[in-house]
Design a protein around this motif. Structure first.
Motif, PDB file in Angstrom:
ATOM      1  N   MET A  27       0.838  -1.205   0.000  1.00  0.00           N
ATOM      2  CA  MET A  27       0.000   0.000   0.000  1.00  0.00           C
ATOM      3  C   MET A  27       0.873   1.254   0.000  1.00  0.00           C
ATOM      4  O   MET A  27       0.600   2.212  -0.743  1.00  0.00           O
ATOM      5  N   ILE A  28       1.928   1.247   0.807  1.00  0.00           N
ATOM      6  CA  ILE A  28       2.850   2.395   0.844  1.00  0.00           C
ATOM      7  C   ILE A  28       3.526   2.577  -0.505  1.00  0.00           C
ATOM      8  O   ILE A  28       3.626   3.691  -1.030  1.00  0.00           O
ATOM      9  N   LEU A  29       3.980   1.463  -1.084  1.00  0.00           N
ATOM     10  CA  LEU A  29       4.651   1.523  -2.395  1.00  0.00           C
ATOM     11  C   LEU A  29       3.709   2.058  -3.465  1.00  0.00           C
ATOM     12  O   LEU A  29       4.111   2.867  -4.312  1.00  0.00           O
ATOM     13  N   GLY A  37       5.608   3.956 -11.329  1.00  0.00           N
ATOM     14  CA  GLY A  37       6.721   3.569 -10.467  1.00  0.00           C
ATOM     15  C   GLY A  37       6.547   2.174  -9.895  1.00  0.00           C
ATOM     16  O   GLY A  37       7.505   1.409  -9.789  1.00  0.00           O
ATOM     17  N   LEU A  38       5.293   1.835  -9.539  1.00  0.00           N
ATOM     18  CA  LEU A  38       5.024   0.490  -9.037  1.00  0.00           C
ATOM     19  C   LEU A  38       5.259  -0.546 -10.123  1.00  0.00           C
ATOM     20  O   LEU A  38       5.763  -1.649  -9.853  1.00  0.00           O
ATOM     21  N   GLY A 158      11.339   0.794   7.581  1.00  0.00           N
ATOM     22  CA  GLY A 158      12.206   1.609   6.733  1.00  0.00           C
ATOM     23  C   GLY A 158      11.418   2.475   5.767  1.00  0.00           C
ATOM     24  O   GLY A 158      11.682   3.682   5.622  1.00  0.00           O
ATOM     25  N   LEU A 159      10.428   1.855   5.105  1.00  0.00           N
ATOM     26  CA  LEU A 159       9.610   2.608   4.149  1.00  0.00           C
ATOM     27  C   LEU A 159       8.805   3.700   4.842  1.00  0.00           C
ATOM     28  O   LEU A 159       8.724   4.832   4.357  1.00  0.00           O
ATOM     29  N   ARG A 172      14.544   8.465  -6.976  1.00  0.00           N
ATOM     30  CA  ARG A 172      15.085   8.165  -5.642  1.00  0.00           C
ATOM     31  C   ARG A 172      14.064   7.410  -4.779  1.00  0.00           C
ATOM     32  O   ARG A 172      14.452   6.600  -3.940  1.00  0.00           O
ATOM     33  N   ALA A 173      12.789   7.666  -4.988  1.00  0.00           N
ATOM     34  CA  ALA A 173      11.759   6.918  -4.259  1.00  0.00           C
ATOM     35  C   ALA A 173      11.826   5.433  -4.621  1.00  0.00           C
ATOM     36  O   ALA A 173      11.699   4.557  -3.753  1.00  0.00           O
ATOM     37  N   LEU A 174      12.055   5.163  -5.908  1.00  0.00           N
ATOM     38  CA  LEU A 174      12.207   3.774  -6.350  1.00  0.00           C
ATOM     39  C   LEU A 174      13.462   3.152  -5.746  1.00  0.00           C
ATOM     40  O   LEU A 174      13.470   1.984  -5.345  1.00  0.00           O
TER      41      LEU A 174
END
Length: 449
Positions: A27-29, A37-38, A158-159, A172-174
């Protein structure tokens, strides 16, 4: 059997919590990376898992099987040889990876640090595999359960912390998403190696007997090499699958961006939800490999028949309940990720894929424990060829598109499950209707009860 049930319970309970955390991770991703990006994240995961597979060399399977089949006095010697093999193999693989990975095309799409993160996994996974295999063989599933749960917790923490308090651009998010995945594996490595060192110190104080070095290595390689080949083929096809699916969708008339987004919703949403109950199947797989290996080495076919019967009934029970919930509550479940009807439709259409996959995982444990890795490999090849063929044929047609892709995936899952089941039944003298047959008359009296 008491140890068997206890082990399944420990693993299933921790895996349930872990899958719940995995759900939150996805869900965060989905929210932080977006659909494109996903899609990129899900596209590189099979390649990462391929490298993880090579690094493990399927030592958890071969060591657990060998440990379960041998008396405790031989365990110290088996571990010495396993560690030696791991050091040699890891050194060679790391050198090869240093040369090859920088030139793999898929890594050029991502941040330059990604390939170095992935290379860090090689020694981490290799040495973790030795500890994992020993604990599996000794039926110390509590340590395996803790390590699996720890991985998910570290990744989620971490996320959450990084995305909650810092802002990143899409690239950078990836990188952060992939980095937290790698970091969680390092934490698991530290935990399992620490527990293994403590256990190994106890083993060194006990009486032991040596096995012939050549015989030990031959036994380990007899399982590791074909099992790695089987897993390697599966991992390779999983790594290729994103490109096959997206190529078929583009050929059907979609733009490349839309195909990537649809693939992201398929793998990042529908698959994440559909595989949630697979924690039970995976727990059964881990426990069944040493249990089936031990029973098979003793020619205890009534026990094997009983285990298969129990596994099939349990899987049918939770599998049917799970896919029923997914089918009727798909919109509500997928809305937790994206406000779109598309992933809900994917989830509903994939119910045969999920249901039969729940059967496939424990049946693969039976195939490995019964020394039928070659047969399992052949089954996987056939099912993959037919599945990919249907994906390319139907998925590339405008009137089918993603529906054609899903038909191909469903067909492959059903075919693989049926081939595994029929082969296992023939091996242990078990009728398709779940009744024991020919083996009982050949067994010693103490095994017939």
């Amino acid at each position: 059997m008491a140890i068997y049930y206890k082990s399944v319970f420990f693993l299933a309970a921790s895996a349930f919590l872990g899958e719940g955390i995995e759900f939150l991770v996805n869900m965060i991703l989905a929210r932080e990376l977006g659909t494109h990006g996903l899609g990129l994240y899900m596209s590189i995961l099979p390649t990462i898992f391929l490298i993880v597979l090579l690094s493990s060399f399927e030592l958890p399977v071969s060591i657990s099987k060998f440990i379960a089949e041998r008396e405790e006095r031989y365990h110290r010697n088996i571990l010495y040889h396993a560690i030696t093999i791991t050091i040699i193999f890891t050194s060679i693989l790391f050198l090869l990876a240093t040369v090859i990975i920088p030139f793999i095309p898929i890594f050029k799409t991502y941040h330059p640090y990604v390939k170095w993160f992935v290379m860090m996994l090689i020694p981490v996974i290799s040495f973790t595999s030795v500890a994992r295999g020993y604990f599996m063989g000794k039926q110390q599933m509590g340590k395996i359960a803790v390590s699996n749960f720890l991985r998910k917790v570290v990744q989620l923490a971490g996320l959450f912390i990084l995305f909650r308090f810092l802002a990143f651009d899409s690239e950078r998010a990836l990188l952060i998403a992939i980095g937290t995945l790698i970091g969680s594996e390092i934490v698991v490595f530290l935990y399992l190696i620490y527990m293994f060192i403590i256990q190994f110190q106890q083993i060194k104080r006990q009486p032991f007997s040596n096995l012939n070095r050549k015989a030990v290595r031959k036994n380990l390689m007899a399982v590791s090499i074909p099992t790695t080949g089987m897993r390697l083929f599966s991992a390779f096809t999983n790594a290729v699958q994103p490109f096959v699916i997206k190529a078929a969708l583009v050929h059907s008339g979609m733009t490349e961006k839309l195909a990537t987004e649809q693939f992201g919703m398929l793998m990042g949403v529908a698959m994440s939800i559909g595989f949630f109950p697979a924690f039970i199947a995976h727990s059964l797989l881990v426990v069944l490999i040493p249990a089936v290996s031990k029973a098979h080495s003793e020619r205890d076919y009534p026990t094997l028949q009983k285990m298969l019967q129990q596994v099939m009934k349990l899987t049918l029970l939770y599998g049917v309940a799970a896919v029923t919930i997914f089918y009727f509550y798909a919109p509500e479940l997928t809305s937790l990720f994206f406000k779109s009807e598309t992933p809900a439709i994917f989830l509903q259409l994939l119910w045969p894929f999920f249901l039969f996959h729940f059967f496939i995982m424990p049946m693969q444990a039976f195939m490995i424990g019964l020394d039928m890795i070659k047969e399992a490999f052949i089954h996987i090849i056939w099912s993959t060829v037919i599945s990919f063929g249907l994906i390319l044929w139907l998925g590339s047609q405008a009137e089918w598109g993603m529906n054609g892709v899903i038909i191909g995936m469903n067909t492959g899952s059903v075919l693989l499950a049926m081939m595994h089941y029929l082969t296992i039944c023939k091996k242990i003298g078990f009728s398709i209707l779940m009744k024991g047959t020919k083996w009982e008359k050949d067994l010693p009296s103490h095994l017939k009860n």
